[in-house]
Design a protein around this motif. Structure first.
Motif, PDB file in Angstrom:
ATOM      1  N   MET A 122       0.856  -1.175   0.000  1.00  0.00           N
ATOM      2  CA  MET A 122       0.000   0.000   0.000  1.00  0.00           C
ATOM      3  C   MET A 122       0.904   1.240   0.000  1.00  0.00           C
ATOM      4  O   MET A 122       1.837   1.328   0.776  1.00  0.00           O
ATOM      5  N   ASN A 123       0.622   2.211  -0.899  1.00  0.00           N
ATOM      6  CA  ASN A 123       1.460   3.408  -0.944  1.00  0.00           C
ATOM      7  C   ASN A 123       1.073   4.390   0.156  1.00  0.00           C
ATOM      8  O   ASN A 123       0.071   4.217   0.848  1.00  0.00           O
ATOM      9  N   LYS A 124       1.870   5.430   0.305  1.00  0.00           N
ATOM     10  CA  LYS A 124       1.660   6.362   1.416  1.00  0.00           C
ATOM     11  C   LYS A 124       0.310   7.064   1.323  1.00  0.00           C
ATOM     12  O   LYS A 124      -0.313   7.324   2.344  1.00  0.00           O
ATOM     13  N   TYR A 125      -0.156   7.365   0.130  1.00  0.00           N
ATOM     14  CA  TYR A 125      -1.449   8.046  -0.005  1.00  0.00           C
ATOM     15  C   TYR A 125      -2.598   7.113   0.355  1.00  0.00           C
ATOM     16  O   TYR A 125      -3.548   7.529   1.014  1.00  0.00           O
ATOM     17  N   SER A 126      -2.503   5.868  -0.050  1.00  0.00           N
ATOM     18  CA  SER A 126      -3.556   4.897   0.287  1.00  0.00           C
ATOM     19  C   SER A 126      -3.716   4.776   1.792  1.00  0.00           C
ATOM     20  O   SER A 126      -4.838   4.747   2.310  1.00  0.00           O
ATOM     21  N   GLU A 127      -2.601   4.694   2.492  1.00  0.00           N
ATOM     22  CA  GLU A 127      -2.651   4.560   3.952  1.00  0.00           C
ATOM     23  C   GLU A 127      -3.236   5.812   4.604  1.00  0.00           C
ATOM     24  O   GLU A 127      -4.068   5.728   5.503  1.00  0.00           O
ATOM     25  N   PHE A 164      -0.602  12.097  -5.555  1.00  0.00           N
ATOM     26  CA  PHE A 164      -1.899  12.289  -4.901  1.00  0.00           C
ATOM     27  C   PHE A 164      -3.034  12.257  -5.930  1.00  0.00           C
ATOM     28  O   PHE A 164      -4.054  11.594  -5.718  1.00  0.00           O
ATOM     29  N   LEU A 165      -2.844  12.932  -7.059  1.00  0.00           N
ATOM     30  CA  LEU A 165      -3.873  12.942  -8.103  1.00  0.00           C
ATOM     31  C   LEU A 165      -4.091  11.550  -8.682  1.00  0.00           C
ATOM     32  O   LEU A 165      -5.231  11.151  -8.941  1.00  0.00           O
ATOM     33  N   LYS A 166      -3.015  10.803  -8.876  1.00  0.00           N
ATOM     34  CA  LYS A 166      -3.133   9.435  -9.387  1.00  0.00           C
ATOM     35  C   LYS A 166      -3.888   8.545  -8.418  1.00  0.00           C
ATOM     36  O   LYS A 166      -4.632   7.665  -8.827  1.00  0.00           O
TER      37      LYS A 166
END
Length: 93
Positions: free
Chosen positions: A1-6, A47-49
């Protein structure tokens, strides 16, 4: 999981009402950069992705709504950029 997902997961589990604009693809991100004549930083591109924009009702991050960089309404980077350029007489680049 990437940082934005978390971070999104944590925010969604909080007491705050959240909303997300839907992930944006690289084609739409490149189009947005062309429309506003600005190269977006990698962190914003990530973040946009991931979520396109959004956040909490009281703390929204402008983005690309519905994977459409040409939308000019409030809450979109294009709409907010054009509004700020007009309202505050900011230069076009």
């Amino acid at each position: 999981m990437n940082k934005y997902s978390e971070l999104i997961k944590q925010l969604d589990l909080s007491e705050h009402e959240t909303f997300w604009q839907g992930s944006a693809d690289l084609k739409e991100i490149a189009l947005l950069e062309q429309l506003i004549s600005i190269k977006l930083p990698p962190s914003l591109v990530g973040f946009l992705k991931e979520c396109g924009g959004g956040g909490t009702i009281d703390a929204e991050v402008s983005g690309i709504e519905d994977n459409n960089a040409t939308l000019k309404r409030g809450g979109t980077i294009l709409g907010d950029t054009l509004d700020c350029r007009e309202t505050f007489e900011l230069p076009p680049i």
